[in-house]
Design a protein around this motif. Structure first.
Motif, PDB file in Angstrom:
ATOM      1  N   VAL A 106       0.837  -1.202   0.000  1.00 40.93           N
ATOM      2  CA  VAL A 106       0.000   0.000   0.000  1.00 40.93           C
ATOM      3  C   VAL A 106       0.876   1.258   0.000  1.00 40.93           C
ATOM      4  N   SER A 107       2.008   1.181   0.701  1.00 48.28           N
ATOM      5  CA  SER A 107       2.913   2.327   0.766  1.00 48.28           C
ATOM      6  C   SER A 107       3.468   2.700  -0.597  1.00 48.28           C
ATOM      7  N   ASP A 108       3.705   1.713  -1.444  1.00 49.36           N
ATOM      8  CA  ASP A 108       4.196   1.985  -2.798  1.00 49.36           C
ATOM      9  C   ASP A 108       3.200   2.816  -3.601  1.00 49.36           C
ATOM     10  N   HIS A 109       1.904   2.767  -3.218  1.00 53.06           N
ATOM     11  CA  HIS A 109       0.861   3.488  -3.958  1.00 53.06           C
ATOM     12  C   HIS A 109       0.373   4.743  -3.239  1.00 53.06           C
ATOM     13  N   LEU A 110       0.242   4.680  -1.912  1.00 50.57           N
ATOM     14  CA  LEU A 110      -0.323   5.796  -1.158  1.00 50.57           C
ATOM     15  C   LEU A 110       0.690   6.520  -0.287  1.00 50.57           C
ATOM     16  N   HIS A 131       2.569   7.068   5.132  1.00 55.53           N
ATOM     17  CA  HIS A 131       1.599   7.717   6.022  1.00 55.53           C
ATOM     18  C   HIS A 131       0.174   7.296   5.667  1.00 55.53           C
ATOM     19  N   GLY A 132      -0.131   7.232   4.383  1.00 55.93           N
ATOM     20  CA  GLY A 132      -1.453   6.800   3.954  1.00 55.93           C
ATOM     21  C   GLY A 132      -1.733   5.357   4.334  1.00 55.93           C
ATOM     22  N   ALA A 133      -0.715   4.513   4.235  1.00 58.76           N
ATOM     23  CA  ALA A 133      -0.873   3.112   4.613  1.00 58.76           C
ATOM     24  C   ALA A 133      -1.130   2.978   6.107  1.00 58.76           C
ATOM     25  N   PHE A 134      -0.417   3.791   6.906  1.00 64.58           N
ATOM     26  CA  PHE A 134      -0.608   3.753   8.359  1.00 64.58           C
ATOM     27  C   PHE A 134      -1.999   4.256   8.764  1.00 64.58           C
ATOM     28  N   GLN A 135      -2.593   5.136   7.976  1.00 63.05           N
ATOM     29  CA  GLN A 135      -3.936   5.618   8.301  1.00 63.05           C
ATOM     30  C   GLN A 135      -4.972   4.509   8.180  1.00 63.05           C
ATOM     31  N   LEU A 136      -4.775   3.581   7.257  1.00 62.59           N
ATOM     32  CA  LEU A 136      -5.713   2.472   7.061  1.00 62.59           C
ATOM     33  C   LEU A 136      -5.467   1.323   8.027  1.00 62.59           C
TER      34      LEU A 136
END
Length: 439
Positions: A386-390, A393-398
């Motif tokens: 997910v980090s490669d795409h978002l 920080h975005g991955a940690f939010q999910l």
């Protein structure tokens, strides 16, 4: 006949073992668990260096971490079965030597492929250590201390993660990342050589009840049924694994998060991440003690606490990652990590209560499978992808949302707890006093 053997299996296996010697065994077994996680988590501290030197993606880095947990998940059960039958002390020693030598191989790796192979072998060596080690610890102390001991023992994983990331980050920054792996390997080999000199099979098993030939038929025909024959146990396996999806992701990716979003160098990011993880170690001991205290009258309260820890950590971590980098975020993050693995003690105590003592290594191995396949392996891999795409920080939010699913599974376990205790007692797999003892 079955009820008689089940009753024997649930009696106090610590009788005949001097308490001072029991604590010495605990200390050495705990020390090897620290070495286990130092070897596993030192990689996280050097992620930024490997990423830049070998031009790796977050997905590739996630695989270097995830392959260890994956092998633990795949091999822990068969290796725990072997340890139950051929001697736990000998098995623990062999495991420690293997993962230490494999960690030394990481220090010598010249490419991503070689590093991946060495990490694969680290996973093979560590596969059954947690399940066999906790079975040794629980067998030499009174059963009233189960949740506290389980939490204290498993806190060794967090302490090892703390030392692996903190020392690894400092050594990597000042001497290079290879020395970080070499230091962890040396520590593990020293403990592995000391362990069998001090810990003897006959001393930790004076009655011989877990290894006598007469009990082998009971293990195979009856005791093994308790591993999967109740909905409570199965739900506990799954709920524990889902919650460790969150904890495992934080442990693996926190040094990288601090490096990227707080602009910290490798050593400072590793130390701060290690301090955050250490808070989780303290938290899991506190949560285990709370579980034992509140569960003395009603053991199903352990599951209620597990639900609370899941939902509480979800709320705190979601709030933390909704904020930008800064002091408030770090405070909320520390509070969330403090309870994020509070489910460890209650989960192990519930598994121990609902399974036959003679197969506790196998029961904890099954719990380890769920913890690794659903949590420690899957979490870092998914967050890396997910980090490669978002972005990280975005991955940690999910990520904290997984705790909601874990809480739902623990709620299912709580609903079926009493019925499962009664049914297993009627089948002769738990002592007649179990419905009253664990009500």
């Amino acid at each position: 006949m079955n009820a008689h053997h089940a009753l024997d299996a649930q009696t106090d296996t610590s009788m005949g073992i001097p308490r001072r010697y029991a604590w010495l065994v605990f200390a050495l077994t705990f020390g090897l668990l620290i070495s286990d996680y130092m070897s596993r988590q030192v990689l996280n501290a050097v992620f930024p260096l490997l990423k830049s030197e070998w031009m790796l993606t977050d997905s590739q880095l996630g695989w270097l971490s995830g392959i260890v947990a994956l092998m633990v998940g795949l091999l822990t059960l068969p290796l725990s079965f072997l340890a139950d039958r051929f001697g736990r002390v000998k098995s623990l020693t062999i495991m420690a030597v293997l993962w230490s030598l494999a960690t030394l191989g990481c220090a010598l790796a010249e490419s991503y492929g070689q590093m991946f192979t060495a990490r694969f072998l680290v996973g093979v060596g560590e596969a059954a250590y947690g399940s066999v080690g906790i079975a040794v610890v629980m067998s030499i102390f009174p059963k009233e201390m189960r949740a506290t001991l389980a939490s204290a023992f498993m806190a060794g994983g967090m302490c090892g993660s703390f030392l692996g990331m903190a020392l690894g980050g400092v050594m990597a920054e000042h001497f290079g990342w290879r020395w970080a792996f070499g230091g962890m390997a040396t520590f593990g080999l020293m403990l592995a050589l000391l362990y069998p000199i001090v810990v003897k099979e006959k001393k930790i098993n004076p009655s011989g009840q877990a290894y006598t030939k007469e009990q082998q038929p009971v293990k195979v025909k009856n005791a093994l049924k308790t591993l999967y024959s109740s909905r409570t146990v199965i739900a506990t396996y799954i709920g524990s694994g889902l919650q460790l999806f969150v904890a495992g992701s934080i442990i693996v990716w926190m040094p990288s998060y601090l490096n990227r979003y707080y602009a910290m160098p490798t050593d400072k990011a590793g130390i701060l991440a290690a301090v955050i993880v250490l808070g989780g170690a303290v938290g899991t001991i506190f949560c285990g003690m709370l579980s034992d205290r509140l569960g003395r009258v009603r053991a199903d309260r352990k599951t209620s606490l597990a639900i609370s820890f899941c939902l509480g950590s979800c709320l705190l971590l979601s709030a933390a990652f909704a904020l930008p980098a800064g002091t408030v975020q770090l405070v909320l993050l520390c509070l969330g990590v403090f309870i994020v693995i509070g489910t460890n003690g209650p989960s192990m105590a519930m598994v121990a209560n609902l399974t036959h003592n003679s197969v506790h290594s196998s029961a904890f191995a099954t719990l380890t499978i769920a913890n690794n396949l659903l949590g420690l392996a899957l979490g870092p891999l998914v967050i890396g992808k997910v980090s490669d795409h978002l972005g990280l920080h975005g991955a940690f939010q999910l990520m904290p949302l997984m705790s909601v699913f874990a809480a739902a599974v623990f709620f299912y376990a709580k609903r079926h707890y009493h019925n499962d205790i009664t049914r297993l007692t009627e089948q002769g797999l738990l002592p007649p006093s179990a419905p009253q003892q664990y009500k």
